[in-house]
Design an enzyme around this catalytic site. Sequence first.
Site, mmCIF file in Angstrom:
data_model
loop_
_atom_site.group_PDB
_atom_site.id
_atom_site.type_symbol
_atom_site.label_atom_id
_atom_site.label_comp_id
_atom_site.label_asym_id
_atom_site.label_seq_id
_atom_site.Cartn_x
_atom_site.Cartn_y
_atom_site.Cartn_z
ATOM 1 N N GLU A 30 81.906 46.286 36.629
ATOM 2 C CA GLU A 30 82.676 45.989 35.426
ATOM 3 C C GLU A 30 83.557 47.190 35.122
ATOM 4 O O GLU A 30 83.200 48.071 34.344
ATOM 5 C CB GLU A 30 81.745 45.676 34.249
ATOM 6 N N GLU A 78 72.582 43.531 26.334
ATOM 7 C CA GLU A 78 73.290 44.711 26.846
ATOM 8 C C GLU A 78 73.671 45.656 25.720
ATOM 9 O O GLU A 78 74.450 45.287 24.838
ATOM 10 C CB GLU A 78 74.571 44.283 27.574
#
Length: 179
Positions: free
Chosen positions: A146, A47
């Site tokens: 998130e 990520e």
Amino acid sequence: RIHLMAGRVPLGAERAAVAGEMEATFTENLRYAADLLAQEDMTGLVEPINNRITDPRYYLNTPQQAVSILEKVGRPNLKLQLDLFHCQIMDGNLSHNLETYLPLIGHIQIAQVPGRHEPDSPGELNFPYIFQLLESLGYSGYVGCEYAPRGDTLEGLGWLRSYWESKGLQHTGTSKAAE
């Protein structure tokens, strides 16, 4: 699926001065991890995290950098975890990035920019458009939330109910995991 972190630029080091060594170490570590994960039929995710707001020292910052490393590693069980919050801050161009990198994407995360709140909070991203784009591209993976909710968890997921209703759907109480 497991998130494989890239690490942080050492304190006091210039990013450019250590970039080559960090990439070589990360690439080697990803190969090692991918080979172990393959034995368990698992996927590793990398990520990119923005270094403008969230973590100035995080090594992996853009989708382009992540894809370049994934190509160098060359393991089919390593994928891109594309967090649209970080992607927007570092690069923008979300539609192009989703279209271009879709074959490499193993997971998507969302949060509104700039406040990192729910998708229906004021901000830069048009999530109904993004969700429609993902559907039209045939993305069938999970979309993780998130963000820092404005209230409790149920209140923080209220945007999803509104989104489903706008699409003429009703929440049935089941989840993809339960299917």
